[in-house]
Design a protein around this motif. Structure first.
Motif, PDB file in Angstrom:
ATOM      1  N   TRP A  35       3.882   1.718   1.077  1.00 24.69           N
ATOM      2  CA  TRP A  35       4.797   1.875   2.153  1.00 24.69           C
ATOM      3  C   TRP A  35       5.942   0.858   2.013  1.00 24.69           C
ATOM      4  CZ3 TRP A  35       5.294   5.588   6.120  1.00 24.69           C
ATOM      5  CH2 TRP A  35       3.914   6.208   6.344  1.00 24.69           C
ATOM      6  N   ASN A  70       0.812  -1.097  -0.198  1.00 23.40           N
ATOM      7  CA  ASN A  70       0.100  -0.055   0.048  1.00 23.40           C
ATOM      8  C   ASN A  70       0.940   1.240   0.036  1.00 23.40           C
ATOM      9  OD1 ASN A  70      -2.278  -1.441  -0.008  1.00 23.40           O
ATOM     10  ND2 ASN A  70      -2.171  -1.748   2.290  1.00 23.40           N
ATOM     11  N   CYS A  89       8.056   0.502  14.281  1.00 22.36           N
ATOM     12  CA  CYS A  89       6.496   0.430  14.986  1.00 22.36           C
ATOM     13  C   CYS A  89       6.503   0.513  16.325  1.00 22.36           C
ATOM     14  CB  CYS A  89       6.180  -1.279  14.404  1.00 22.36           C
ATOM     15  SG  CYS A  89       4.619  -1.699  15.083  1.00 22.36           S
ATOM     16  N   TRP A 131      -2.922  -6.849   9.085  1.00 24.59           N
ATOM     17  CA  TRP A 131      -2.567  -5.268   9.010  1.00 24.59           C
ATOM     18  C   TRP A 131      -3.505  -4.591   9.539  1.00 24.59           C
ATOM     19  CZ3 TRP A 131       2.043  -4.083   6.686  1.00 24.59           C
ATOM     20  CH2 TRP A 131       2.730  -5.086   6.118  1.00 24.59           C
ATOM     21  N   GLU A 132      -2.900  -3.634  10.584  1.00 19.61           N
ATOM     22  CA  GLU A 132      -3.951  -2.892  11.316  1.00 19.61           C
ATOM     23  C   GLU A 132      -3.412  -1.522  11.325  1.00 19.61           C
ATOM     24  OE1 GLU A 132      -4.883  -4.000  15.264  1.00 19.61           O
ATOM     25  OE2 GLU A 132      -5.961  -5.922  14.567  1.00 19.61           O
ATOM     26  N   ASN A 133      -4.038  -0.343  10.714  1.00 21.74           N
ATOM     27  CA  ASN A 133      -3.403   0.878  10.969  1.00 21.74           C
ATOM     28  C   ASN A 133      -2.306   0.974  10.351  1.00 21.74           C
ATOM     29  OD1 ASN A 133      -5.735   1.888  12.234  1.00 21.74           O
ATOM     30  ND2 ASN A 133      -4.752   1.086  14.278  1.00 21.74           N
ATOM     31  N   GLY A 134      -1.897   0.076   9.182  1.00 19.45           N
ATOM     32  CA  GLY A 134      -0.630   0.135   8.563  1.00 19.45           C
ATOM     33  C   GLY A 134       0.378  -0.432   8.988  1.00 19.45           C
ATOM     34  N   TRP A 135       0.344  -1.380   9.961  1.00 19.65           N
ATOM     35  CA  TRP A 135       1.371  -2.270  10.661  1.00 19.65           C
ATOM     36  C   TRP A 135       0.915  -3.751  10.701  1.00 19.65           C
ATOM     37  CZ3 TRP A 135       5.746  -0.083  11.180  1.00 19.65           C
ATOM     38  CH2 TRP A 135       5.944   1.325  11.179  1.00 19.65           C
TER      39      TRP A 135
END
Length: 526
Positions: free
Chosen positions: A196, A194, A227, A288-292
């Motif tokens: 990143w 996405n 992270c 994946w949650e909130n980009g992590w």
């Protein structure tokens, strides 16, 4: 449900890639030859071995390589119709680490000879292919500004020219990890999700404090943001007596159905904190949650059993427990110690038998002995073989070996004592040997009987050794030997235990040989 580990036994540092509906995976092999087994799966749970990436002496020269050196941490990637496997060659404890890659259009091979990379320090190299077609190398190294604490490393990046097969342009420092006192930042893998760039690494060393951490950036050269949930996977907080320990060194893959999964290494201690099988390959879900990335949401650990991936189940034919040596080639599960030199083994000189010629080299040095072995894959197991061998002098021996390293092993061997043949169990611990038990072998001529049967049974860390001169007429040679000497916790190093066959003239030349009719490995319920 599926059960971990997905690759039991000494299969560390897994790296995975997907091509369409097919998944491929490789692992480290250190001083063993052929190097880097490659596996194929359709469902991420059931795997079959296709072969080895490094299966020719021209690809892999392991001459003189000490135990637990050699091939470290391969990475497998696929780009534009070509498979790439990149890895590190470690020649000794103090020598320079040399990094290279090989290519193939078919994962089963043949693979190319190595492309050695100049000015590529460190270990655990990885490749990343960006959307614009550019290729990048990542590895670890000492920070150019100096190490701030012991084993302080950083992850660095440089472009790889696919035409010249060499690194080009500037080197970039990416990240020195999230756990500043954890040390040994290594095993980097880059991904683009996405928009990143995600940098997944291992920290804390490959022992009890092993961990997986991650950082991200919108530019491949950084800066990388750690992270806040790091480490995203570790078992160090569960204690040394937990059933799955030293979890780390991970790689991730997205399925064709949009699921994400992680493969990682871990060990199964038993009989105390003893890890005879070394580091094995495990599978764990990821989201994946909130980009992590979140590993095994709601639990955060690697489990013995988990819900299967959302993929059609695809099992492969069961491998035979007994090798009758009837095939024209050795089974893919067999390995040599270091690159095989000389024609010391044959499946054709006596069809239906594995013939091992006695070499001067032994399993206690850094040479290539007359040995073939396979990984221990169960806590409790039984191995048996049928041997035909007539020793001619007191230096000649052949039989079965249970091996952790050159200094930690058991040898159930047929040899000479005076003018008569005997069966004996030799224990080698910390480089010192002693005979735990011996028995004369009945023979009117003083030679060994025409056929000798050997068996070792391990019930956890309790090992029992048997012999027979008639099929299934087993006699106990030694009971309750200490299996923990075959663990990395006593022997050190990075490999797992092997069981196999050997023949040695112990420093002398010999024209003698040993014939093995079959070899059987079976798991045993505790």
């Amino acid at each position: 449900m599926f059960r971990n580990p997905i690759l039991p036994g000494f299969y560390p540092d897994p790296s995975i890639c997907r091509v369409g509906d097919d998944y491929y995976m490789v692992t480290s092999t250190f001083e063993y030859f052929p190097g880097v087994p490659i596996f194929h799966s359709k469902d991420l749970v059931h795997w079959r071995q296709l072969g080895h990436v490094l299966d020719r002496p021209s690809q892999l020269n392991l001459d003189g390589i000490p135990c637990s050196k050699g091939i470290y941490a391969p990475t497998l990637r696929y780009h534009d119709g070509v498979f790439y496997m990149i890895t590190t060659m470690v020649e000794s404890a103090t020598s320079e680490r040399k990094n290279f890659f090989v290519t193939a259009t078919d994962p089963a091979g043949p693979w190319s000879d190595p492309y050695w990379l100049k000015d590529a320090p460190g270990i655990d190299p990885s490749l990343f292919f960006d959307d614009d077609g550019k290729a990048y190398y990542t590895g670890n190294r000492k920070p150019p500004s100096g190490q701030q604490y012991p084993k302080h490393m950083e992850i660095w990046l440089q472009e790889l020219d696919l035409e010249t097969k060499q690194l080009v342009g500037p080197k970039y420092s990416l990240w020195d990890g999230a756990l500043k006192q954890a040390h040994a930042q290594e095993g980097p893998h880059l991904y683009k999700v996405n928009g990143w760039y995600y940098l997944l690494i291992a920290e804390g060393g490959t022992g009890f404090t092993h961990a997986v951490t991650v950082a991200r950036s919108q530019s491949i050269t950084g800066p990388y943001e750690p992270c806040k949930m790091n480490p995203i996977l570790t078992h160090r907080h569960l204690g040394q007596n937990y059933g799955i320990v030293n979890v780390g060194h991970a790689d991730i893959v997205e399925t064709q159905n949009g699921e994400w999964w992680m493969v990682c290494l871990a060990s199964r201690p038993y009989g105390g904190p003893y890890r005879n099988m070394g580091r094995e390959t495990f599978l764990v879900p990821m989201a994946w949650e909130n980009g992590w990335p979140v590993v095994n949401p709601g639990k955060g650990i690697v489990e013995w059993e988990s819900a299967r991936p959302n993929l059609p189940e695809h099992r492969w034919p069961t491998l035979p427990a007994c090798d009758n040596f009837d095939a024209p080639e050795l089974d893919l599960r067999w390995n040599f110690i270091r690159t095989p030199r000389g024609d010391f083994w044959s499946l054709s000189e006596r069809p239906g038998y594995l013939r091992l010629r006695l070499k001067p080299e032994t399993t206690t040095g850094t040479d290539n002995p007359s040995f073939v072995g396979r990984r221990q894959q169960h806590m409790s197991f039984s191995v048996r073989t049928a041997l035909e061998f007539a020793p001619r002098s007191d230096n000649e021996a052949a039989g079965m070996i249970l091996l952790q390293s050159s200094d930690f092993q058991y040898r159930l061997e047929c040899g000479m004592s005076g003018d008569a043949a005997e069966i004996r169990l030799v224990m080698r611990e910390q480089g010192e040997e002693r005979v735990l038990a011996s028995r004369p072998l009945p023979s009117a001529s003083g030679l060994a009987p025409a056929r000798l049967y050997l068996k070792a049974e391990a019930i956890g860390q309790s090992y029992h050794f048997y012999y027979a001169t008639a099929a299934e007429a087993w006699e106990m040679l030694h009971e309750d030997a200490d299996g923990t000497i075959l663990s990395t916790d006593k022997a050190g190093g990075f490999v797992g235990a092997y069981v196999g066959l050997f023949a040695s003239a112990n420093g002398r030349t010999s024209s003698n040989y040993a014939d093995f009719d079959w070899f059987e490995y079976l798991p045993v319920e505790d």
